[in-house]
Design a protein around this motif. Structure first.
Motif, short mmCIF file in Angstrom:
data_model
loop_
_atom_site.label_atom_id
_atom_site.label_comp_id
_atom_site.label_asym_id
_atom_site.label_seq_id
_atom_site.Cartn_x
_atom_site.Cartn_y
_atom_site.Cartn_z
N LEU A 155 -7.45 -3.90 -2.37
CA LEU A 155 -7.60 -3.69 -1.40
C LEU A 155 -8.91 -5.33 -0.42
O LEU A 155 -10.03 -4.67 -0.38
CB LEU A 155 -7.39 -2.72 -0.09
N ALA A 183 -5.02 -8.20 -0.60
CA ALA A 183 -4.82 -7.34 -1.45
C ALA A 183 -4.60 -8.46 -3.04
O ALA A 183 -3.17 -9.05 -2.96
CB ALA A 183 -3.43 -7.07 -1.61
N ALA A 220 -4.95 3.05 1.15
CA ALA A 220 -5.93 2.66 -0.14
C ALA A 220 -6.10 4.11 -0.61
O ALA A 220 -6.58 3.78 -2.02
CB ALA A 220 -6.76 1.70 0.19
N ILE A 268 -11.95 -0.51 -2.82
CA ILE A 268 -11.15 -1.47 -1.17
C ILE A 268 -12.44 -2.16 -0.90
O ILE A 268 -13.74 -1.89 -1.52
CB ILE A 268 -11.73 -0.46 0.00
N SER A 278 -7.52 2.41 5.45
CA SER A 278 -8.50 2.29 3.73
C SER A 278 -7.97 4.02 3.74
O SER A 278 -8.03 4.11 2.49
CB SER A 278 -9.22 2.76 4.83
N ALA A 298 -6.31 2.71 -4.82
CA ALA A 298 -6.91 0.78 -5.15
C ALA A 298 -8.31 1.11 -4.48
O ALA A 298 -8.78 1.83 -3.23
CB ALA A 298 -5.61 0.71 -3.31
N LEU A 325 0.81 -1.27 0.09
CA LEU A 325 0.23 0.11 0.40
C LEU A 325 0.99 1.25 0.24
O LEU A 325 0.48 1.93 -0.88
CB LEU A 325 -0.95 -0.09 1.20
#
Length: 415
Positions: free
Chosen positions: A315, A407, A378, A385, A375, A383, A307
């Motif tokens: 994620l 991930a 991410a 989630i 979070s 990314a 990350l």
């Protein structure tokens, strides 16, 4: 990016778990639910009445604790200018913390959905059922009900049904008027039906196309046969909306009273949709893992490292993940370290142990929630989630075998 309501759901659920773990030594824990349309002055008057009645409680200690909780509530209401749009819920009272000690719990929550009823509740435990009912997927579904007489357009947002539009048809009944041939009458009737279906499609487009595609999870069509089948098969819906039709369901009513019937009929589909999406993500993870492509990562340290370099595409976090990152520090030699522990509902400060460098007592200087930390990382790396349920095998494996953290990577990093 995380779906905002999903992360908020996680945070909200943690708060409820904390409150659920609290208990009083007597009926001295107060739960107060206030809808947005309730006058603050009316609530204040009611609490003052309860304050007076609390003096009649047989146990002097319980009486004092209840009155103290009510005093705290009244003070909060004095500083409240306006009740929030969704209402507000207060949880106040003296809780037992063990070892013959107590503490004052004082929590105010803004619910994710509207508080419907005014509730004052006093018991050994907090009354959480109304909020627990709100712990469900924050999804939006389009609703269409129709027969040849009328149609109703609405949306299901969370648990709330919103009625958007009601249409009446001009389709004549099957009994033709005198002087008209049967063929001519049927022709005019089919034209009227076609025009009505088109009006329904236009109304649906107006209602649903303005919703973000990612938020509109699907469309449910209910009503009588063969009208709902003809409407669905006749391409009266916009092509983007047609892709989102989840199914057709028989309902006895086609006005707004039929919405609850439609939702109940589609209950199995609604429950399975998010699980299907989660299963697809987990299938990709296990496929990449089996082929040893290097495009997966699991475990807290490895996923955090990926990350931080923004290599994570998806994620995967278990909905049951409850961990905290604790920073411990030695005040004598300056030694500092980070540790991960399972999150506890207890407010007791954990024993940090002794410094491995000088033997002095370590002090906890910071505690952060792992899900919140991941979070945020991410979001920085753009990314997606996914909070994964344990209600299916792959979801359980994520929690049990991989510690609830995994991930799917954009490229192999070797981490």
């Amino acid at each position: 990016m995380a779906e905002q309501c999903t992360y908020e759901k996680y945070v909200f659920k943690k708060k409820l778990e904390t409150l659920r773990s609290k208990s009083g030594r007597s009926t001295e824990l107060i739960s107060l639910y206030i809808p947005s349309d309730k006058k603050i002055s009316d609530v204040t008057n009611h609490l003052r009445e309860e304050h007076g009645q609390a003096s009649n409680i047989e146990s002097k200690l319980t009486s004092n604790n209840v009155q103290g909780a009510l005093d705290s509530l009244l003070a909060k209401l004095r500083s409240l200018n306006k009740i929030p749009e969704n209402g507000i819920a207060y949880f106040i009272g003296t809780v037992d913390t063990g070892a013959n000690r107590t503490s004052m719990e004082n929590e105010a929550l803004i619910p994710p959905e509207s508080v419907v009823d005014y509730i004052y509740h006093r018991d050994f435990v907090f009354y959480l059922e109304p909020l627990e009912e709100m712990l469900r997927e924050c999804s939006t579904y389009g609703l269409i009900l129709l027969d040849l007489r009328e149609a109703t357009i609405g949306m299901l947002v969370g648990k709330q049904i919103e009625v958007i539009r009601h249409l009446h048809s001009t389709v004549p009944g099957k009994q033709r008027k005198g002087g008209q041939s049967a063929h001519r009458f049927e022709q005019l009737r089919r034209i009227a039906i076609h025009d009505f279906y088109k009006r329904i499609g236009d109304a649906a487009s107006e209602a649903f196309l303005g919703v973000e595609p990612a938020e509109l999870k699907g469309i449910l069509i209910g009503g009588h046969s063969p009208a709902k089948e003809e409407f669905s098969e006749g391409e009266f819906l916009h092509h983007e909306l047609q892709k989102k039709v989840l199914g057709l369901f028989d309902t006895g009513y086609t006005d707004e009273s039929g919405f609850s019937e439609l939702i109940n009929a589609a209950e199995d589909i609604l429950q399975s949709i998010e699980l299907i999406k989660q299963k697809k993500d987990m299938e990709i993870f296990f496929k990449e893992l089996a082929t040893e492509s290097g495009k997966v990562s699991y475990g807290e340290d490895n996923v955090r490292a990926n990350l931080e370099i923004k290599a994570v595409d998806v994620l995967l976090l278990s909905e049951n993940l409850r961990s905290e990152r604790v920073t411990v520090k030695c005040g004598v030699c300056g030694y500092e370290n980070k540790r991960t522990r399972k999150w506890k509902t207890s407010e007791a400060v954990p024993v940090a142990g002794n410094c491995p460098e000088c033997g002095s007592a370590l002090e906890v200087t910071d505690v952060i929630d792992i899900v919140g930390e991941f979070s945020e990382l991410a979001d920085r790396g753009n990314a997606r989630i996914v909070f994964v349920s344990t209600d299916f095998d792959e979801g359980s494996q994520l929690m049990i075998a991989f510690g609830g953290i995994a991930a799917i990577l954009r490229y192999s990093t070797g981490v």
